[in-house]
Write an enzyme that holds these catalytic residues in place. Structure first.
Site, mmCIF file in Angstrom:
data_model
loop_
_atom_site.group_PDB
_atom_site.id
_atom_site.type_symbol
_atom_site.label_atom_id
_atom_site.label_comp_id
_atom_site.label_asym_id
_atom_site.label_seq_id
_atom_site.Cartn_x
_atom_site.Cartn_y
_atom_site.Cartn_z
ATOM 1 N N TYR A 7 0.795 -1.269 0.041
ATOM 2 C CA TYR A 7 0.039 -0.031 -0.088
ATOM 3 C C TYR A 7 0.715 1.172 -0.001
ATOM 4 O O TYR A 7 1.497 1.553 0.890
ATOM 5 C CB TYR A 7 -1.026 0.000 1.142
ATOM 6 C CG TYR A 7 -2.031 1.166 0.988
ATOM 7 C CD1 TYR A 7 -3.232 0.955 0.223
ATOM 8 C CD2 TYR A 7 -1.725 2.377 1.502
ATOM 9 C CE1 TYR A 7 -4.082 1.719 0.387
ATOM 10 C CE2 TYR A 7 -2.740 3.517 1.258
ATOM 11 C CZ TYR A 7 -3.993 2.989 0.621
ATOM 12 O OH TYR A 7 -4.904 4.076 0.550
ATOM 13 N N TRP A 19 2.889 4.349 -2.989
ATOM 14 C CA TRP A 19 3.147 4.940 -4.130
ATOM 15 C C TRP A 19 4.555 4.489 -4.365
ATOM 16 O O TRP A 19 5.635 5.201 -4.418
ATOM 17 C CB TRP A 19 3.203 6.419 -4.279
ATOM 18 C CG TRP A 19 1.745 6.961 -3.883
ATOM 19 C CD1 TRP A 19 1.004 6.783 -3.067
ATOM 20 C CD2 TRP A 19 1.111 7.881 -4.896
ATOM 21 N NE1 TRP A 19 -0.174 7.376 -3.077
ATOM 22 C CE2 TRP A 19 -0.098 7.964 -4.364
ATOM 23 C CE3 TRP A 19 0.928 8.306 -5.965
ATOM 24 C CZ2 TRP A 19 -1.199 8.841 -4.886
ATOM 25 C CZ3 TRP A 19 0.364 9.105 -6.594
ATOM 26 C CH2 TRP A 19 -1.038 9.349 -5.986
#
Length: 726
Positions: A67, A69
């Protein structure tokens, strides 16, 4: 500090795990020493541990966490890589939904349409500039959020879009505790946190009382308007949701509520809610109430009117660029059915076998023995981090892919060093950004770091499934394969050159589709020809389906439910300040917090906290003082910024300061660096969605007068050598 000084350079194993085996001294995670090993040894040990867990407990004992970027590229996307690998070896327990808008993504399909569809179809900025009179922003339109998009933005459009709208005399109203939640000229209506639903219901009350609701829209496009009327006018519970009622809850004057409702009804009005509005206790109700309010005004599907659920959150929202599915890596099929709502990590680890409600069903938390994490930082994005530290001791093994020695890496048993986007080739693409980019490698990898793909390929090989994972392709061959697949899928829309021509060119821009984008325009034009995918095929202001679930904390229509923690509740006598958290200006989430640019924004090495001038004065606190922020869940240090542009009894902090506890383990008394998630509440927003409630958080703040503890978040772990007994 040299940014690369904290790079992970070789595979590293926690000493106690390596010496004594899985499950050994898990209380030392975060503070134990590490042993660096060769890649061959790392693959051998990791493959053996995965085989042990799957053969002993089954694949439902593995939680596949990803979870964050992790990468702007479409191939070296950590989430895709880890899920593909875990599916190849038999599957894993997954996390469902998102921290960003978990409540919205579950509730919205029941009442209007999937959240992802709505975000991709928001009315474009140019159409708003040409047609809107009034933009009412619950939670503002903070430009700091619009600097990003999943996959990377192409042209930053929001600042210019807002300027264009203002030049066309569009008026902005910022309904938020913080004036700066809209950059530029806007009316500021300071509202108590977590009370937006009460305000929306009162606005509907005015529309109904003045007989200016759009009855034709409600009759043709909605179901449940009669139940809304009964509730809002007080016929259902004897409590009219009047402006006077809402004023005592929200702090907004009743007279302004009345005038605002009439302005919204008499203008071409766009009503927007930030994602933060549903990251709170009963956050589902904020989006349901917003759709209900917009339906009573009746401008949904018209140019310049209706509602939005994220203008100001990503660069891509409000884009008129071509909507197209980009290059993708197949993740395969997951043979494990078990899942958790993504924000319930600690609950899962601490309560195996316990039952939980979710979206009309009842499920059971799996018994997780191994956590495999790539592309994220749970010690940044999860709530109540002291509780997470306790939960983090439960699994027998934790494997993490990381680029830097973050808190999550230090709290792992096996740490795999991953290279960065600058150190590998990839394909850059983001939805509604209008281009495909050749992300060419520009520097060599640091140390012995490798890509997630190379790491998983190595583990898969020792487990006997290497060919299944790689399909016989190298990373660069995968790029060409994904490009060719994309080219074949979009050839009728986008003329693309061959892969080698594209790679030489460096970028391909997509043709503009032309014409405006208007959310739910086709539904508005003909609801029978273009029905919604709800049980009634209309907007469900009252949902028989949700009502039938029997959730007391999520009834069948948009309802004011007192939050778990808010300034009107009993707990406010002990903790009289409402802490709100936001995206930082100097980094993306927690990424590169150790960089000079991020550290220059700190105060004496701590993350800033914004305080109202009166709140600071009554506590004897001044600008740049170091303070202790605390509640029953924990405490952290922060440096103070004082302002008049924040509602009283509210404090604001950015998330993302690397977690730096005074001690790793139960009973940690202090987080030294300014990570607000030691303070936030870790419970589900409701039985319906189980989403995060990070914005429902009460605290107290006091001047810190003791010796300042050293910030150790950016220190390397201690390395040693040992003889493996694993």
């Amino acid at each position: 500090m040299d940014v690369e000084a904290l790079r992970i350079r070789r595979p590293a194993f926690r000493e106690s795990w390596l010496r004594h085996g899985p499950g050994s001294r898990t209380d030392l995670r975060g503070s134990d020493r590490f042993v660096e090993v060769s890649w061959d040894k790392a693959f051998e040990l990791t493959g053996a541990e995965l085989r042990r867990v799957t053969e002993t407990y089954g694949n439902k004992a593995i939680f596949g966490g990803s979870y964050g970027w992790g990468s702007a590229g479409r191939f070296h996307h950590a989430s895709s890589q880890i899920h593909r690998f875990l599916n190849v070896i038999g599957g894993y327990v997954r996390g469902q939904d998102s921290y960003s808008y978990g409540a919205g993504s579950v509730i919205l399909p029941h009442i209007i349409a999937p959240m992802e569809y709505l975000l991709d179809q928001h009315t474009d900025w140019a159409t708003l500039a040409d047609n809107s009179d009034l933009f009412v922003a619950f939670g503002g339109i903070p430009l700091r959020n619009t600097q990003m998009t999943a996959g990377g933005p192409s042209r930053h459009r929001v600042r210019d879009a807002l300027a264009l709208m203002r030049s066309r005399n569009v008026r902005f109203i910022n309904i938020s505790p913080l004036r700066q939640d809209i950059d530029g000229d806007a009316e500021w209506i300071a509202i108590r946190p977590n009370t937006d639903v009460a305000l929306m219901l009162a606005l509907i009350h005015v529309l109904l009382s003045d007989n200016i609701e759009d009855r034709d829209f409600l009759a043709r496009y909605c179901t449940g308007a009669a139940q809304v009327r009964e509730y809002v006018l007080g016929r259902k519970d004897g409590l009219p949701k009047s402006p006077e009622w809402a004023s005592t809850i929200t702090g907004v004057p009743a007279s302004r509520i009345r005038s605002l409702a009439r302005e919204m009804s008499g203008s071409k009005t766009m009503i927007n809610a930030s994602w933060s509005l549903q990251r709170q206790s009963h956050g589902e109700q904020s989006y349901w109430a917003l759709v209900t309010l917009a339906s009573h005004i009746g401008q949904i599907g018209l140019p310049g009117g209706g509602f939005g659920l994220g203008y100001g959150t990503l660069n891509s929202i409000g884009s008129s660029e071509l909507r197209v599915s980009g290059p993708r890596l197949s993740q395969g099929a997951n043979s494990v059915e078990e899942f958790i709502p993504v924000a319930r990590i600690s609950d899962m680890l601490m309560n195996p076998g316990a039952r939980f409600d979710y979206d009309g069903g009842t499920y059971e938390y799996p018994d997780i023995r191994l956590v495999y994490w790539a592309g994220g930082n749970p010690f940044h994005h999860h709530q109540n981090l002291n509780r997470l530290m306790t939960a983090w001791q439960k699994p027998e093994t934790i494997i993490v892919h990381e680029q830097f020695w973050t808190s999550t890496a230090k709290a792992a048993d096996i740490v795999m060093p991953v290279n960065t986007a600058l150190e590998r080739n990839d394909l850059g693409f983001a939805s509604r950004e209008g281009q495909l980019v050749a992300m060419r490698k520009i520097k060599d990898a640091v140390g012995e770091s490798r890509s997630d793909f190379e790491i998983f390929a190595g583990i898969a090989s020792v487990m006997g499934v290497g060919e299944k994972y790689t399909e016989g392709r190298t990373a660069d061959q995968w790029l060409e394969h994904m490009y060719d697949d994309f080219r074949s899928r979009v050839g009728s829309q986008i003329p693309l050159p061959s892969f080698h021509e594209f790679w030489e060119m460096g970028r391909v821009e997509f043709p503009s589709p032309g014409g405006p984008v208007i959310l739910l325009e086709q539904f508005r034009a003909d609801p029978d020809e273009h029905p919604l995918n709800t049980p009634s095929h209309r907007i469900e202001l009252f949902s028989d389906e949700i009502d039938g679930f029997g959730y007391s904390d999520c009834p069948g229509q948009a309802t004011w439910i007192e939050p778990f923690e808010w300034l009107g509740g009993d707990k406010a006598t002990r903790y009289p300040l409402h802490l709100l958290t936001q995206e930082p200006r100097r980094r993306l989430h927690s990424q590169l917090d150790h960089s000079p640019y991020s550290r220059e924004g700190k105060i004496k090495g701590r993350e800033p906290v914004l305080m109202n001038a009166r709140d600071a004065k009554v506590r004897g606190i001044s600008e740049n003082d170091i303070v202790r922020i605390y509640n029953d869940r924990g405490a952290c240090l922060a440096g103070v910024k004082v302002t008049q542009d924040l509602a009283e009894n509210v404090a604001v902090m950015a998330t993302g300061a690397w977690f730096d506890p005074e001690n790793w383990g139960d009973g940690n008394p202090l987080e030294k660096h300014g990570n607000p998630n030691v303070l936030t509440l870790d419970v589900g927003s409701s039985s319906m969605t189980q989403a995060t409630v990070a914005q429902s958080c009460l605290v107290e703040i006091e001047l810190f007068n003791g010796p300042l503890p050293e910030v150790t978040a950016f220190e390397l772990p201690v390395f040693t050598t040992c003889v493996s007994k694993a």
